[in-house]
Design a protein around this motif. Sequence first.
Motif, PDB file in Angstrom:
ATOM      1  N   GLU A  11       7.147  11.114  -5.550  1.00  0.00           N
ATOM      2  CA  GLU A  11       7.626  11.023  -6.723  1.00  0.00           C
ATOM      3  C   GLU A  11       7.734   9.288  -7.184  1.00  0.00           C
ATOM      4  OE1 GLU A  11       8.224  15.166  -5.536  1.00  0.00           O
ATOM      5  OE2 GLU A  11       8.848  13.247  -4.639  1.00  0.00           O
ATOM      6  N   GLN A  12       8.091   8.707  -6.063  1.00  0.00           N
ATOM      7  CA  GLN A  12       8.564   7.245  -6.574  1.00  0.00           C
ATOM      8  C   GLN A  12       7.298   6.610  -6.481  1.00  0.00           C
ATOM      9  OE1 GLN A  12      11.398   6.992  -3.078  1.00  0.00           O
ATOM     10  NE2 GLN A  12      12.946   6.548  -4.792  1.00  0.00           N
ATOM     11  N   LEU A  13       6.280   6.923  -5.652  1.00  0.00           N
ATOM     12  CA  LEU A  13       4.977   6.242  -5.432  1.00  0.00           C
ATOM     13  C   LEU A  13       4.404   6.559  -6.834  1.00  0.00           C
ATOM     14  CD1 LEU A  13       4.184   6.554  -1.738  1.00  0.00           C
ATOM     15  CD2 LEU A  13       5.166   4.522  -3.076  1.00  0.00           C
ATOM     16  N   LYS A  14       4.357   7.792  -7.189  1.00  0.00           N
ATOM     17  CA  LYS A  14       3.860   8.119  -8.540  1.00  0.00           C
ATOM     18  C   LYS A  14       4.169   7.205  -9.715  1.00  0.00           C
ATOM     19  CE  LYS A  14       2.672  12.378 -11.326  1.00  0.00           C
ATOM     20  NZ  LYS A  14       3.543  12.333 -12.468  1.00  0.00           N
ATOM     21  N   GLU A  15       5.523   7.376  -9.609  1.00  0.00           N
ATOM     22  CA  GLU A  15       6.233   6.422 -10.770  1.00  0.00           C
ATOM     23  C   GLU A  15       5.854   5.056 -10.726  1.00  0.00           C
ATOM     24  OE1 GLU A  15      10.278   6.600 -11.310  1.00  0.00           O
ATOM     25  OE2 GLU A  15      10.160   8.892 -11.203  1.00  0.00           O
ATOM     26  N   ALA A  16       5.555   4.530  -9.458  1.00  0.00           N
ATOM     27  CA  ALA A  16       5.101   3.288  -9.468  1.00  0.00           C
ATOM     28  C   ALA A  16       3.585   2.941  -9.909  1.00  0.00           C
ATOM     29  CB  ALA A  16       5.386   2.662  -7.847  1.00  0.00           C
ATOM     30  N   GLY A  17       2.796   4.015  -9.896  1.00  0.00           N
ATOM     31  CA  GLY A  17       1.629   3.450 -10.571  1.00  0.00           C
ATOM     32  C   GLY A  17       0.506   4.339  -9.582  1.00  0.00           C
ATOM     33  N   PHE A  18       0.709   4.746  -8.496  1.00  0.00           N
ATOM     34  CA  PHE A  18      -0.377   5.093  -7.196  1.00  0.00           C
ATOM     35  C   PHE A  18      -0.834   6.359  -8.008  1.00  0.00           C
ATOM     36  CE2 PHE A  18       2.211   2.478  -4.767  1.00  0.00           C
ATOM     37  CZ  PHE A  18       1.149   1.602  -3.833  1.00  0.00           C
ATOM     38  N   LYS A  19      -2.458   6.314  -7.756  1.00  0.00           N
ATOM     39  CA  LYS A  19      -2.894   7.599  -8.123  1.00  0.00           C
ATOM     40  C   LYS A  19      -3.216   8.774  -6.960  1.00  0.00           C
ATOM     41  CE  LYS A  19      -5.730   5.268 -11.583  1.00  0.00           C
ATOM     42  NZ  LYS A  19      -7.001   4.685 -12.024  1.00  0.00           N
ATOM     43  N   PRO A  20      -3.610  10.003  -7.211  1.00  0.00           N
ATOM     44  CA  PRO A  20      -3.579  10.843  -6.166  1.00  0.00           C
ATOM     45  C   PRO A  20      -4.297  10.585  -5.123  1.00  0.00           C
ATOM     46  CG  PRO A  20      -4.462  11.529  -8.083  1.00  0.00           C
ATOM     47  CD  PRO A  20      -3.810  10.526  -8.600  1.00  0.00           C
ATOM     48  N   GLY A  21      -5.779   9.843  -5.269  1.00  0.00           N
ATOM     49  CA  GLY A  21      -6.782   9.471  -4.388  1.00  0.00           C
ATOM     50  C   GLY A  21      -6.007   8.608  -3.268  1.00  0.00           C
ATOM     51  N   ALA A  22      -5.420   7.687  -3.863  1.00  0.00           N
ATOM     52  CA  ALA A  22      -4.730   6.452  -2.897  1.00  0.00           C
ATOM     53  C   ALA A  22      -3.626   7.184  -2.154  1.00  0.00           C
ATOM     54  CB  ALA A  22      -4.308   5.189  -3.589  1.00  0.00           C
ATOM     55  N   THR A  69       0.818  -1.090  -0.090  1.00  0.00           N
ATOM     56  CA  THR A  69      -0.079  -0.102  -0.181  1.00  0.00           C
ATOM     57  C   THR A  69       1.038   1.449  -0.041  1.00  0.00           C
ATOM     58  OG1 THR A  69       0.013   0.179   2.647  1.00  0.00           O
ATOM     59  CG2 THR A  69      -1.752  -1.199   1.314  1.00  0.00           C
ATOM     60  N   ALA A  70       0.460   2.245  -0.385  1.00  0.00           N
ATOM     61  CA  ALA A  70       1.020   3.528  -0.510  1.00  0.00           C
ATOM     62  C   ALA A  70       1.591   4.073   0.930  1.00  0.00           C
ATOM     63  CB  ALA A  70       0.120   4.822  -0.744  1.00  0.00           C
ATOM     64  N   ARG A  71       0.674   3.553   2.026  1.00  0.00           N
ATOM     65  CA  ARG A  71       1.152   3.717   3.424  1.00  0.00           C
ATOM     66  C   ARG A  71       2.193   2.967   3.770  1.00  0.00           C
ATOM     67  NH1 ARG A  71      -2.728   4.095   8.760  1.00  0.00           N
ATOM     68  NH2 ARG A  71      -1.220   5.092  10.086  1.00  0.00           N
ATOM     69  N   GLN A  72       2.198   1.999   3.329  1.00  0.00           N
ATOM     70  CA  GLN A  72       3.578   0.902   3.951  1.00  0.00           C
ATOM     71  C   GLN A  72       4.794   1.683   3.146  1.00  0.00           C
ATOM     72  OE1 GLN A  72       1.707  -2.583   2.274  1.00  0.00           O
ATOM     73  NE2 GLN A  72       1.625  -3.524   4.249  1.00  0.00           N
ATOM     74  N   LEU A  73       4.434   2.015   1.926  1.00  0.00           N
ATOM     75  CA  LEU A  73       5.686   2.130   1.012  1.00  0.00           C
ATOM     76  C   LEU A  73       6.287   3.681   1.614  1.00  0.00           C
ATOM     77  CD1 LEU A  73       4.681   1.094  -2.467  1.00  0.00           C
ATOM     78  CD2 LEU A  73       6.390  -0.035  -0.800  1.00  0.00           C
ATOM     79  N   LYS A  74       5.279   4.372   2.089  1.00  0.00           N
ATOM     80  CA  LYS A  74       5.610   5.765   2.781  1.00  0.00           C
ATOM     81  C   LYS A  74       6.418   5.652   3.961  1.00  0.00           C
ATOM     82  CE  LYS A  74       3.889   9.966   4.502  1.00  0.00           C
ATOM     83  NZ  LYS A  74       2.588  10.896   4.929  1.00  0.00           N
ATOM     84  N   GLU A  75       5.782   4.591   4.549  1.00  0.00           N
ATOM     85  CA  GLU A  75       6.786   4.447   6.073  1.00  0.00           C
ATOM     86  C   GLU A  75       8.276   3.881   5.648  1.00  0.00           C
ATOM     87  OE1 GLU A  75       3.905   1.863   7.986  1.00  0.00           O
ATOM     88  OE2 GLU A  75       2.553   3.631   8.738  1.00  0.00           O
ATOM     89  N   GLU A  76       8.412   3.003   4.444  1.00  0.00           N
ATOM     90  CA  GLU A  76       9.489   2.512   4.220  1.00  0.00           C
ATOM     91  C   GLU A  76      10.469   3.491   3.579  1.00  0.00           C
ATOM     92  OE1 GLU A  76      10.950  -0.286   5.015  1.00  0.00           O
ATOM     93  OE2 GLU A  76       8.960  -0.803   6.143  1.00  0.00           O
ATOM     94  N   GLY A  77       9.958   4.975   3.528  1.00  0.00           N
ATOM     95  CA  GLY A  77      10.935   6.090   3.028  1.00  0.00           C
ATOM     96  C   GLY A  77      10.833   6.404   1.511  1.00  0.00           C
ATOM     97  N   TYR A  78       9.592   5.976   0.863  1.00  0.00           N
ATOM     98  CA  TYR A  78       9.475   6.071  -0.491  1.00  0.00           C
ATOM     99  C   TYR A  78       8.830   7.517  -0.664  1.00  0.00           C
ATOM    100  CZ  TYR A  78      10.742   1.270  -1.955  1.00  0.00           C
ATOM    101  OH  TYR A  78      11.211   0.279  -2.411  1.00  0.00           O
ATOM    102  N   SER A  79       9.203   8.169  -1.499  1.00  0.00           N
ATOM    103  CA  SER A  79       8.969   9.471  -1.838  1.00  0.00           C
ATOM    104  C   SER A  79       7.354   9.493  -2.839  1.00  0.00           C
ATOM    105  CB  SER A  79       9.932  10.504  -2.598  1.00  0.00           C
ATOM    106  OG  SER A  79       9.899  10.124  -3.998  1.00  0.00           O
ATOM    107  N   GLN A  89      -3.359  10.210  -1.100  1.00  0.00           N
ATOM    108  CA  GLN A  89      -3.889  10.905  -0.174  1.00  0.00           C
ATOM    109  C   GLN A  89      -4.838  10.228   1.124  1.00  0.00           C
ATOM    110  OE1 GLN A  89      -7.797  12.887  -0.955  1.00  0.00           O
ATOM    111  NE2 GLN A  89      -7.120  14.576   0.701  1.00  0.00           N
ATOM    112  N   ARG A  90      -5.484   9.071   0.647  1.00  0.00           N
ATOM    113  CA  ARG A  90      -6.162   8.434   1.674  1.00  0.00           C
ATOM    114  C   ARG A  90      -5.056   7.261   2.082  1.00  0.00           C
ATOM    115  NH1 ARG A  90      -9.267   7.811  -2.805  1.00  0.00           N
ATOM    116  NH2 ARG A  90      -8.360   5.624  -3.237  1.00  0.00           N
ATOM    117  N   GLU A  91      -4.410   6.594   1.549  1.00  0.00           N
ATOM    118  CA  GLU A  91      -3.464   5.571   2.072  1.00  0.00           C
ATOM    119  C   GLU A  91      -2.294   6.113   2.696  1.00  0.00           C
ATOM    120  OE1 GLU A  91      -3.057   2.733  -0.730  1.00  0.00           O
ATOM    121  OE2 GLU A  91      -4.999   2.517  -1.104  1.00  0.00           O
ATOM    122  N   GLY A  92      -1.605   6.848   1.854  1.00  0.00           N
ATOM    123  CA  GLY A  92      -0.372   7.476   2.278  1.00  0.00           C
ATOM    124  C   GLY A  92      -0.374   8.916   3.149  1.00  0.00           C
TER     125      GLY A  92
END
Length: 156
Positions: A20-31, A8-18, A33-36
């Motif tokens: 920009e990196q999450l966007k490149e990985a295919g996450f949409k803005p809603g996810a 999830t976006a939250r898990q990846l954020k907690e692991e230090g992903y930015s 905002q909600r998850e991350g």
Amino acid sequence: MLKGAGFTARQLKEEGYSIEQLKEAGFKPGALQREGRFQLPDLKAAGFTAAQFKADGFGPGELKQAGFSLQEIRQVGFQAKQLGLKAGFTLHQLRVAGFPAMEVKTIGGVTPEMMLEAGFSKSQVSGAFSKAELSGDKPVSVKPTNVSDAAALLKD
């Protein structure tokens, strides 16, 4: 790759992903905002466009919070009725952004006087409202107490 692996976006954020990196990985803005729990302006700064926000279900007020201009919000297809006072835009801002008087009139509660005060010309206002609406014979969305005053201002 990361999104497809079930993170999830939250898990990846907690692991230090930015963002920009999450966007490149295919996450949409809603996810994001909600998850991350990323803020809207940060999502915009990461490169998400107004069109991407809209496609992901964000409304005009949220696009405004993200920092998009009224012109950018208009360009992705929001109409004056959707942008009205509920989204935090003034009639003056709508006029400056190029919305025609006839479209601005569709916002509930807009009166001829309000449009004149927002800087629309007498001819623009008289073209948007019927003679009955200008004279006060026919109620506008919300009948103001000063419609006859507004009609007097429209007379040349």
